[in-house]
Design a protein around this motif. Structure first.
Motif, mmCIF file in Angstrom:
data_model
loop_
_atom_site.group_PDB
_atom_site.id
_atom_site.type_symbol
_atom_site.label_atom_id
_atom_site.label_comp_id
_atom_site.label_asym_id
_atom_site.label_seq_id
_atom_site.Cartn_x
_atom_site.Cartn_y
_atom_site.Cartn_z
ATOM 1 N N GLU A 299 -44.210 30.135 2.874
ATOM 2 C CA GLU A 299 -43.983 30.762 4.192
ATOM 3 C C GLU A 299 -43.315 29.766 5.129
ATOM 4 O O GLU A 299 -43.599 28.575 5.086
ATOM 5 C CB GLU A 299 -45.307 31.245 4.803
ATOM 6 C CG GLU A 299 -45.718 32.595 4.243
ATOM 7 C CD GLU A 299 -46.309 33.573 5.267
ATOM 8 O OE1 GLU A 299 -46.285 33.292 6.490
ATOM 9 O OE2 GLU A 299 -46.785 34.632 4.819
ATOM 10 N N LEU A 300 -42.423 30.274 5.962
ATOM 11 C CA LEU A 300 -41.699 29.423 6.903
ATOM 12 C C LEU A 300 -42.110 29.788 8.326
ATOM 13 O O LEU A 300 -42.217 30.966 8.664
ATOM 14 C CB LEU A 300 -40.193 29.649 6.725
ATOM 15 C CG LEU A 300 -39.264 28.827 7.605
ATOM 16 C CD1 LEU A 300 -39.320 27.339 7.263
ATOM 17 C CD2 LEU A 300 -37.818 29.320 7.448
ATOM 18 N N LYS A 301 -42.318 28.742 9.143
ATOM 19 C CA LYS A 301 -42.772 28.972 10.526
ATOM 20 C C LYS A 301 -41.604 29.340 11.441
ATOM 21 O O LYS A 301 -40.504 28.819 11.315
ATOM 22 C CB LYS A 301 -43.391 27.692 11.092
ATOM 23 C CG LYS A 301 -44.809 27.480 10.708
ATOM 24 C CD LYS A 301 -45.533 26.666 11.818
ATOM 25 C CE LYS A 301 -46.991 26.504 11.499
ATOM 26 N NZ LYS A 301 -47.202 25.452 10.483
ATOM 27 N N LEU A 302 -41.897 30.217 12.378
ATOM 28 C CA LEU A 302 -40.952 30.523 13.454
ATOM 29 C C LEU A 302 -41.528 29.930 14.728
ATOM 30 O O LEU A 302 -42.755 29.889 14.893
ATOM 31 C CB LEU A 302 -40.808 32.039 13.604
ATOM 32 C CG LEU A 302 -40.037 32.735 12.469
ATOM 33 C CD1 LEU A 302 -40.654 34.060 12.113
ATOM 34 C CD2 LEU A 302 -38.574 32.901 12.823
ATOM 35 N N HIS A 303 -40.656 29.474 15.626
ATOM 36 C CA HIS A 303 -41.125 28.906 16.891
ATOM 37 C C HIS A 303 -40.522 29.715 18.037
ATOM 38 O O HIS A 303 -39.365 30.136 17.962
ATOM 39 C CB HIS A 303 -40.697 27.435 17.005
ATOM 40 C CG HIS A 303 -41.159 26.627 15.833
ATOM 41 N ND1 HIS A 303 -42.447 26.145 15.711
ATOM 42 C CD2 HIS A 303 -40.519 26.270 14.699
ATOM 43 C CE1 HIS A 303 -42.569 25.505 14.564
ATOM 44 N NE2 HIS A 303 -41.419 25.565 13.928
ATOM 45 N N TYR A 304 -41.331 29.911 19.084
ATOM 46 C CA TYR A 304 -40.893 30.731 20.223
ATOM 47 C C TYR A 304 -41.009 29.895 21.500
ATOM 48 O O TYR A 304 -41.930 30.089 22.292
ATOM 49 C CB TYR A 304 -41.769 31.991 20.320
ATOM 50 C CG TYR A 304 -41.905 32.724 18.988
ATOM 51 C CD1 TYR A 304 -40.886 33.558 18.548
ATOM 52 C CD2 TYR A 304 -43.038 32.568 18.176
ATOM 53 C CE1 TYR A 304 -40.976 34.222 17.339
ATOM 54 C CE2 TYR A 304 -43.140 33.220 16.958
ATOM 55 C CZ TYR A 304 -42.107 34.042 16.542
ATOM 56 O OH TYR A 304 -42.196 34.687 15.336
ATOM 57 N N GLN B 164 -36.188 27.792 14.251
ATOM 58 C CA GLN B 164 -36.839 27.243 13.054
ATOM 59 C C GLN B 164 -36.369 25.812 12.873
ATOM 60 O O GLN B 164 -35.328 25.419 13.419
ATOM 61 C CB GLN B 164 -36.480 28.085 11.815
ATOM 62 C CG GLN B 164 -37.277 29.384 11.766
ATOM 63 C CD GLN B 164 -36.931 30.301 10.618
ATOM 64 O OE1 GLN B 164 -35.787 30.345 10.190
ATOM 65 N NE2 GLN B 164 -37.905 31.042 10.126
ATOM 66 N N ASN B 165 -37.136 25.060 12.102
ATOM 67 C CA ASN B 165 -36.784 23.663 11.857
ATOM 68 C C ASN B 165 -35.870 23.592 10.628
ATOM 69 O O ASN B 165 -36.311 23.877 9.514
ATOM 70 C CB ASN B 165 -38.081 22.876 11.629
ATOM 71 C CG ASN B 165 -37.810 21.423 11.284
ATOM 72 O OD1 ASN B 165 -36.648 21.021 11.108
ATOM 73 N ND2 ASN B 165 -38.870 20.640 11.185
ATOM 74 N N PRO B 166 -34.591 23.208 10.807
ATOM 75 C CA PRO B 166 -33.668 23.185 9.668
ATOM 76 C C PRO B 166 -34.159 22.266 8.552
ATOM 77 O O PRO B 166 -33.963 22.555 7.365
ATOM 78 C CB PRO B 166 -32.361 22.649 10.257
ATOM 79 C CG PRO B 166 -32.489 22.791 11.723
ATOM 80 C CD PRO B 166 -33.952 22.761 12.052
ATOM 81 N N GLU B 167 -34.801 21.137 8.948
ATOM 82 C CA GLU B 167 -35.259 20.215 7.902
ATOM 83 C C GLU B 167 -36.372 20.852 7.075
ATOM 84 O O GLU B 167 -36.458 20.651 5.862
ATOM 85 C CB GLU B 167 -35.682 18.884 8.524
ATOM 86 C CG GLU B 167 -34.422 18.113 8.905
ATOM 87 C CD GLU B 167 -34.672 16.891 9.753
ATOM 88 O OE1 GLU B 167 -35.461 16.997 10.720
ATOM 89 O OE2 GLU B 167 -34.067 15.853 9.457
ATOM 90 N N ALA B 168 -37.206 21.688 7.731
ATOM 91 C CA ALA B 168 -38.249 22.403 6.979
ATOM 92 C C ALA B 168 -37.607 23.425 6.046
ATOM 93 O O ALA B 168 -38.070 23.624 4.905
ATOM 94 C CB ALA B 168 -39.210 23.096 7.946
ATOM 95 N N ILE B 169 -36.521 24.041 6.509
ATOM 96 C CA ILE B 169 -35.818 25.021 5.648
ATOM 97 C C ILE B 169 -35.338 24.319 4.374
ATOM 98 O O ILE B 169 -35.529 24.805 3.265
ATOM 99 C CB ILE B 169 -34.633 25.667 6.414
ATOM 100 C CG1 ILE B 169 -35.160 26.570 7.550
ATOM 101 C CG2 ILE B 169 -33.733 26.457 5.480
ATOM 102 C CD1 ILE B 169 -34.079 27.220 8.412
ATOM 103 N N TRP B 170 -34.736 23.149 4.534
ATOM 104 C CA TRP B 170 -34.226 22.411 3.368
ATOM 105 C C TRP B 170 -35.384 21.900 2.497
ATOM 106 O O TRP B 170 -35.391 22.058 1.279
ATOM 107 C CB TRP B 170 -33.301 21.282 3.828
ATOM 108 C CG TRP B 170 -33.019 20.226 2.788
ATOM 109 C CD1 TRP B 170 -33.202 18.895 2.912
ATOM 110 C CD2 TRP B 170 -32.518 20.445 1.457
ATOM 111 N NE1 TRP B 170 -32.856 18.243 1.749
ATOM 112 C CE2 TRP B 170 -32.433 19.174 0.834
ATOM 113 C CE3 TRP B 170 -32.161 21.560 0.714
ATOM 114 C CZ2 TRP B 170 -31.993 19.000 -0.479
ATOM 115 C CZ3 TRP B 170 -31.716 21.394 -0.604
ATOM 116 C CH2 TRP B 170 -31.630 20.123 -1.180
ATOM 117 N N GLN B 171 -36.405 21.295 3.126
ATOM 118 C CA GLN B 171 -37.516 20.745 2.340
ATOM 119 C C GLN B 171 -38.263 21.851 1.589
ATOM 120 O O GLN B 171 -38.642 21.675 0.434
ATOM 121 C CB GLN B 171 -38.495 19.972 3.252
ATOM 122 C CG GLN B 171 -37.970 18.617 3.726
ATOM 123 C CD GLN B 171 -37.442 17.743 2.583
ATOM 124 O OE1 GLN B 171 -37.984 17.727 1.485
ATOM 125 N NE2 GLN B 171 -36.357 17.023 2.841
#
Ligand SMILES: Nc1ncnc2c1ncn2[C@@H]1O[C@H](COP(=O)(O)OP(=O)(O)O)[C@@H](O)[C@H]1O
Ligand SMILES: O=P(O)(O)OC[C@H](O)CO
Length: 499
Positions: free
Chosen positions: A35-40, A48-55
């Motif tokens: 699961e990927l986090k969204l931030h508001y 979203q955190n691009p580095e988290a997307i890649w990791q």
């Protein structure tokens, strides 16, 4: 021991990141998901955190390969598919993003879009891109980063920065920073790509004040995108396929003939009809978009975009704490005979097609003393049917075809109540395939085409199998009564927001 070739599909969605291994006959062999986090950070902002997307992408790929060690050497190709429009700018030397990813649902640029609309540019933009002015698309998000993050515009002008949607950012990292490319379906969601002439459009770059230096090269959907950096998987693996998730799902659902429709219910819902090789701008404020381009030949689609589908069910779980698992919503909805006149308009991030109102927000109407949380749950699922119905006649008119049947996929189609309601309110059969991971499947097909596992798209059609079909069960009178209630709810929301 498995010596047969396999395909690794990466599906980077809004809610989660998946790596799926497919056999050469397109069966799922293994899945890993995170699961990927969204931030508001502010009202209407979604990041979203691009580095988290890649990791996360790397982690799920490693996990799926580690659990299937015998297959590592057999991966013939990788296909990438992704949440579209989400905008990332990064430093070409370090790979570091200059700002969080601005997610497709983000509304921070709605005033800028309104101004451009008021200046009369929309017809020109629609004729070239198939899109319209809405904060949904990448161009105003890119301009926002260039204008609001210190030093970024001058770094971009000096050629130090790269822009990409998620596909492009992942490709850049997978190839160790060697390839800065995207595919035609993702490029087409930026508002900067002319889908008739099939090139970045100089006038649009000027209109949005975006320097060409940051843009990636645009390729076919099945193409040699590059080899993975050996450091990542112990050997170089060719990346052979790339497409935005909705286009990939159209392929995964084998909608290869004009008139065929798929509707994907993930975080949002996106219904696409294949309209063949001629570009036709929508007459109903839908979008024209590439379905896919293979060997330089473009096939177009008409798209209806709904911003909130499964996200509404997640919201009921996470914010209202109505249940612990989204799957519980199915039995809850079936436990009552109807929604007790409750309508749930899930405009959390504005309304997409055919309304295009970034300014409105969600509404639950028809509440009375005997309303229970179960009615609200049922209304949230019914909203998926109503939102699709809002689009279907327009898709058929724009596309010039009557849709006999709708093929559905995405996380939400596990919900039997939702699928039955969809058939009822559309008055059309709704087909669920055996593999509901149509998005990843589409990416696998594209990758397989490039490495000659399939001779052409059509040959993959024989592997499509239906799991279930839902047929309409309610009367015409009931259908129209329910739908009239939805239309009234939407109208009251639109009216209230204008005042
Ligand atoms: N059984 C279910 N009932 C209702 N909603 C569901 C169910 N299973 C998954 N979902 C919803 O589907 C979405 C996930 O679908 P998925 O296709 O994985 O999305 P994405 O590709 O956008 O990340 C979530 O928003 C979740 O709330
Ligand atoms: O994350 P999904 O699957 O709802 O898809 C997001 C879309 O690509 C946004 O355009």
């Amino acid at each position: 021991m498995n010596n047969q070739p396999v395909i690794l599909a990466i599906d980077q969605g809004t809610t989660s990141t998946r790596a799926i291994l497919f056999s050469a006959t397109l069966e799922i062999l293994a899945v890993q998901q995170k699961e990927l986090k969204l931030h508001y950070p502010h009202k209407g902002w979604v990041e979203q955190n691009p580095e988290a997307i890649w990791q996360d992408t790397l982690e799920v790929c490693h996990a799926v390969l580690e659990h299937n060690v015998s297959m590592v050497g057999s991966v013939a190709a990788i296909g990438i598919t992704n949440q579209r429009e989400t905008t990332i700018l990064w430093d070409r030397k370090t790979g570091k993003p200059v700002y969080p990813a601005i997610v497709w649902q983000d509304r921070r640029t709605d005033i800028g879009c309104e101004q451009l609309k008021a200046q009369g540019y929309e017809p020109m933009v629609t004729a070239r891109t198939g899109l319209l002015f809405d904060p949904y698309f990448s161009a105003t998000k890119i301009a926002w980063i260039l204008d609001n993050v210190e030093g970024v515009r001058s770094r971009a002008m000096r050629g130090e920065l790269a822009f990409g949607t998620v596909d492009c950012y992942l490709l850049w990292h997978l190839t160790g920073g060697k390839v800065h490319a995207t595919d035609v379906t993702n490029a087409a969601r930026t508002l900067l790509f002319n889908i008739v002439e099939q090139k970045w459009d100089a006038d649009l770059l000027t209109l949005f004040n975006i320097p060409e230096t940051i843009l990636p090269e645009v390729r076919d959907n099945a193409a040699r995108f590059g080899m993975t950096d050996r450091i990542l998987f112990g050997r170089g693996i060719p990346i052979g396929g790339m497409a935005g998730d909705q286009h990939a799902a159209l392929i995964g659902q084998r909608c290869f003939r004009p008139g065929m429709v798929k509707s994907t219910y993930g975080t949002g819902c996106f219904a696409l009809m294949n309209i063949g090789s001629d570009f036709k701008p929508s007459q109903h404020r839908l979008l024209t978009t590439p379905a896919y381009r293979l060997n330089g030949k473009m096939v177009y689609a008409i798209e209806g975009s709904i911003f909130i589908a499964g996200a509404a069910i997640q919201w009921l779980r996470d914010e209202l704490e109505f249940f612990q698992e989204v799957a519980a919503s199915d039995a809850l909805a079936l436990s009552v005979p109807d929604s007790n006149e409750v309508y749930f308009v899930p405009a959390f991030t504005g309304l997409g097609a055919p309304y295009w109102r970034p300014d409105v927000r969600g509404m639950i109407s028809g509440l009375s003393r005997d309303t229970t949380r179960v009615h609200i749950v049922r209304a949230a699922l019914e909203a998926q049917g109503y939102q699709t119905r809002d689009l279907m006649a327009a898709i058929e008119e724009d596309g010039g075809h009557h849709a006999e049947i709708i093929r559905v996929d995405g996380g939400l189609v596990a919900n039997k109540f939702m699928c039955q309601f969809l058939a009822d309110i559309l008055n059309k059969p709704v087909e669920v395939p055996k593999i509901t991971e149509a998005t990843a499947l589409g990416a696998a097909i594209l990758a397989g085409l490039t490495v000659d596992l399939f001779a052409d798209l059509e040959v993959t059609g024989c592997y499509w199998q239906r799991d279930k079909i839902y047929t309409p069960t309610i009367t015409e009178t009931e259908r129209e009564r329910l739908y009239a209630g939805w239309k009234a709810a939407v109208q009251s929301l639109l009216h209230a927001s204008r005042n």
